[in-house]
Motif scaffolding. Structure first.
Motif, PDB file in Angstrom:
ATOM      1  N   MET A 232      33.951   6.201  48.287  1.00  0.00           N
ATOM      2  CA  MET A 232      33.992   6.278  46.836  1.00  0.00           C
ATOM      3  C   MET A 232      35.413   6.577  46.365  1.00  0.00           C
ATOM      4  O   MET A 232      36.259   6.995  47.166  1.00  0.00           O
ATOM      5  CB  MET A 232      33.032   7.365  46.340  1.00  0.00           C
ATOM      6  N   PRO A 233      35.710   6.364  45.068  1.00  0.00           N
ATOM      7  CA  PRO A 233      37.067   6.612  44.580  1.00  0.00           C
ATOM      8  C   PRO A 233      37.587   8.013  44.889  1.00  0.00           C
ATOM      9  O   PRO A 233      38.776   8.179  45.228  1.00  0.00           O
ATOM     10  CB  PRO A 233      36.937   6.378  43.073  1.00  0.00           C
ATOM     11  N   ALA A 234      36.729   9.019  44.800  1.00  0.00           N
ATOM     12  CA  ALA A 234      37.176  10.389  45.080  1.00  0.00           C
ATOM     13  C   ALA A 234      37.600  10.537  46.538  1.00  0.00           C
ATOM     14  O   ALA A 234      38.557  11.270  46.844  1.00  0.00           O
ATOM     15  CB  ALA A 234      36.066  11.381  44.748  1.00  0.00           C
ATOM     16  N   ASP A 235      36.913   9.838  47.451  1.00  0.00           N
ATOM     17  CA  ASP A 235      37.282   9.883  48.864  1.00  0.00           C
ATOM     18  C   ASP A 235      38.656   9.238  49.069  1.00  0.00           C
ATOM     19  O   ASP A 235      39.516   9.782  49.778  1.00  0.00           O
ATOM     20  CB  ASP A 235      36.255   9.136  49.721  1.00  0.00           C
ATOM     21  N   ALA A 236      38.841   8.070  48.466  1.00  0.00           N
ATOM     22  CA  ALA A 236      40.126   7.373  48.590  1.00  0.00           C
ATOM     23  C   ALA A 236      41.259   8.200  47.988  1.00  0.00           C
ATOM     24  O   ALA A 236      42.368   8.228  48.526  1.00  0.00           O
ATOM     25  CB  ALA A 236      40.039   6.001  47.919  1.00  0.00           C
ATOM     26  N   GLN A 237      40.979   8.888  46.893  1.00  0.00           N
ATOM     27  CA  GLN A 237      42.010   9.726  46.278  1.00  0.00           C
ATOM     28  C   GLN A 237      42.441  10.851  47.205  1.00  0.00           C
ATOM     29  O   GLN A 237      43.637  11.173  47.308  1.00  0.00           O
ATOM     30  CB  GLN A 237      41.496  10.315  44.960  1.00  0.00           C
ATOM     31  N   LYS A 238      41.481  11.447  47.922  1.00  0.00           N
ATOM     32  CA  LYS A 238      41.825  12.500  48.880  1.00  0.00           C
ATOM     33  C   LYS A 238      42.733  11.963  49.979  1.00  0.00           C
ATOM     34  O   LYS A 238      43.672  12.645  50.409  1.00  0.00           O
ATOM     35  CB  LYS A 238      40.546  13.096  49.476  1.00  0.00           C
ATOM     36  N   VAL A 239      42.458  10.747  50.436  1.00  0.00           N
ATOM     37  CA  VAL A 239      43.297  10.137  51.461  1.00  0.00           C
ATOM     38  C   VAL A 239      44.702   9.892  50.913  1.00  0.00           C
ATOM     39  O   VAL A 239      45.702  10.225  51.566  1.00  0.00           O
ATOM     40  CB  VAL A 239      42.678   8.829  51.970  1.00  0.00           C
ATOM     41  N   LEU A 240      44.799   9.329  49.721  1.00  0.00           N
ATOM     42  CA  LEU A 240      46.111   9.056  49.143  1.00  0.00           C
ATOM     43  C   LEU A 240      46.902  10.336  48.936  1.00  0.00           C
ATOM     44  O   LEU A 240      48.124  10.363  49.130  1.00  0.00           O
ATOM     45  CB  LEU A 240      45.955   8.294  47.831  1.00  0.00           C
ATOM     46  N   ASP A 241      46.213  11.400  48.556  1.00  0.00           N
ATOM     47  CA  ASP A 241      46.893  12.676  48.350  1.00  0.00           C
ATOM     48  C   ASP A 241      47.443  13.243  49.658  1.00  0.00           C
ATOM     49  O   ASP A 241      48.471  13.939  49.657  1.00  0.00           O
ATOM     50  CB  ASP A 241      45.937  13.700  47.722  1.00  0.00           C
ATOM     51  N   ALA A 242      46.749  12.963  50.767  1.00  0.00           N
ATOM     52  CA  ALA A 242      47.110  13.556  52.048  1.00  0.00           C
ATOM     53  C   ALA A 242      47.914  12.621  52.954  1.00  0.00           C
ATOM     54  O   ALA A 242      48.397  13.051  54.002  1.00  0.00           O
ATOM     55  CB  ALA A 242      45.850  14.004  52.787  1.00  0.00           C
ATOM     56  N   CYS A 243      48.053  11.370  52.554  1.00  0.00           N
ATOM     57  CA  CYS A 243      48.745  10.372  53.380  1.00  0.00           C
ATOM     58  C   CYS A 243      49.869   9.749  52.558  1.00  0.00           C
ATOM     59  O   CYS A 243      49.651   8.753  51.847  1.00  0.00           O
ATOM     60  CB  CYS A 243      47.770   9.297  53.857  1.00  0.00           C
ATOM     61  N   PRO A 244      51.063  10.300  52.628  1.00  0.00           N
ATOM     62  CA  PRO A 244      52.149   9.859  51.739  1.00  0.00           C
ATOM     63  C   PRO A 244      52.567   8.407  51.910  1.00  0.00           C
ATOM     64  O   PRO A 244      53.099   7.805  50.980  1.00  0.00           O
ATOM     65  CB  PRO A 244      53.301  10.806  52.099  1.00  0.00           C
TER      66      PRO A 244
END
Length: 276
Positions: A232-244
């Motif tokens: 889901m979008p929230a999952d992808a956002q967590k990845v983007l936040d943690a993977c520069p």
């Protein structure tokens, strides 16, 4: 249908990266799915055999099994999808281990019908254990998928392969891949999603390792995340936040199956709640 040139696609995508805006790609199993994704502003659309199976109510891994000719299915799907999204790059899922295909000829056909690029699907990267070892030992290896990506790159097609570990990331980067899609496994959720998957923390760790490996070969590789717990979008956002060095998300089930399942169920329930 005229294809969109690789240089134009990359110019746009690199512009998004410079603006710190995520790149979003999505799978489409039907023309309607593709049309809706394009209306939502999607950056890339990929079509492959699993999309057809998925939207027919079967699990995405049906695309790995011998239920049809994967490369021919994609060419059949092109007639449905390409005409309705003329301004969005559409990529073909190519089964690079098919021993009965002359890929120089097939990739020319992919270009001719209007595809802007390719992705390696079906991929043996989703297979593990003794079965995977036997595939590698008997000439149906991931290295053939790397070879197809290299051939497509020479034909100036955009290349967006799935990679599953750091060595594959290096191999695809050496082959000239434009975009690596770090694949975290079958997407969870919904009626036909996976129940066995990496955790989100495990995925973040692996995506960062894949990114570092790819950048050790070429620093211009674009990286997207996909699959597993990133549903889901929230999952992808967590990845983007943690993977520069992850530049966006590619969704297949996330982009069409899960939204359709929830929307149709809710709409039906709403109609059934009517009174008379």
């Amino acid at each position: 249908m005229p294809r969109i040139e690789r240089s134009a696609i990359l110019h746009r995508l690199r512009g998004l990266i410079e603006e710190c805006r995520p790149i979003v790609g999505g799978g489409a199993g039907t023309g309607l799915s593709a049309k809706c994704e394009a209306a939502g502003g999607i950056d890339l659309i990929v079509i492959y055999n699993s999309g057809r199976y998925r939207m027919a109510g079967r699990g995405s891994l049906a695309g790995i099994l011998a239920y049809g000719n994967a490369n021919q299915i994609v060419m059949d799907m092109a007639r449905e999808v390409l005409p309705v999204v003329p301004n969005t790059p559409v990529l073909a899922g190519v089964n690079g281990t098919d021993p009965f295909v002359d890929f120089d000829v097939f990739l020319d056909d992919v270009r001719r019908v209007g595809f802007s690029g390719i992705q390696n699907f079906p991929t043996v990267g989703l297979i593990d254990g003794n079965f995977r070892k036997n595939l590698e030992e008997t000439g149906m290896s991931y290295s053939l998928e790397v070879d197809v990506v290299a051939r497509a790159r020479k034909k100036d097609l955009l290349t967006t392969p799935y990679v599953f570990d750091v060595e594959q990331a290096k191999d695809m980067a050496r082959a000239g891949a434009d975009i690596l899609v770090a694949h975290m496994g079958l997407t969870v959720g919904g009626s036909i999603g996976a129940e066995t998957a990496f955790t989100l923390d495990d995925s973040i760790r692996l995506i960062n390792e894949i990114s570092e490996a790819a950048r050790s070969v070429r620093d211009d590789v674009i990286l997207l995340c996909h699959g597993g717990p990133i549903a889901m979008p929230a999952d992808a956002q967590k990845v983007l936040d943690a993977c520069p060095n992850c530049h966006g998300f590619y969704g297949a089930s996330s982009m069409e199956r899960l939204p359709v399942e929830s929307a149709l169920v809710e709409q039906t329930r709403t109609f059934k709640a009517m009174t008379r």
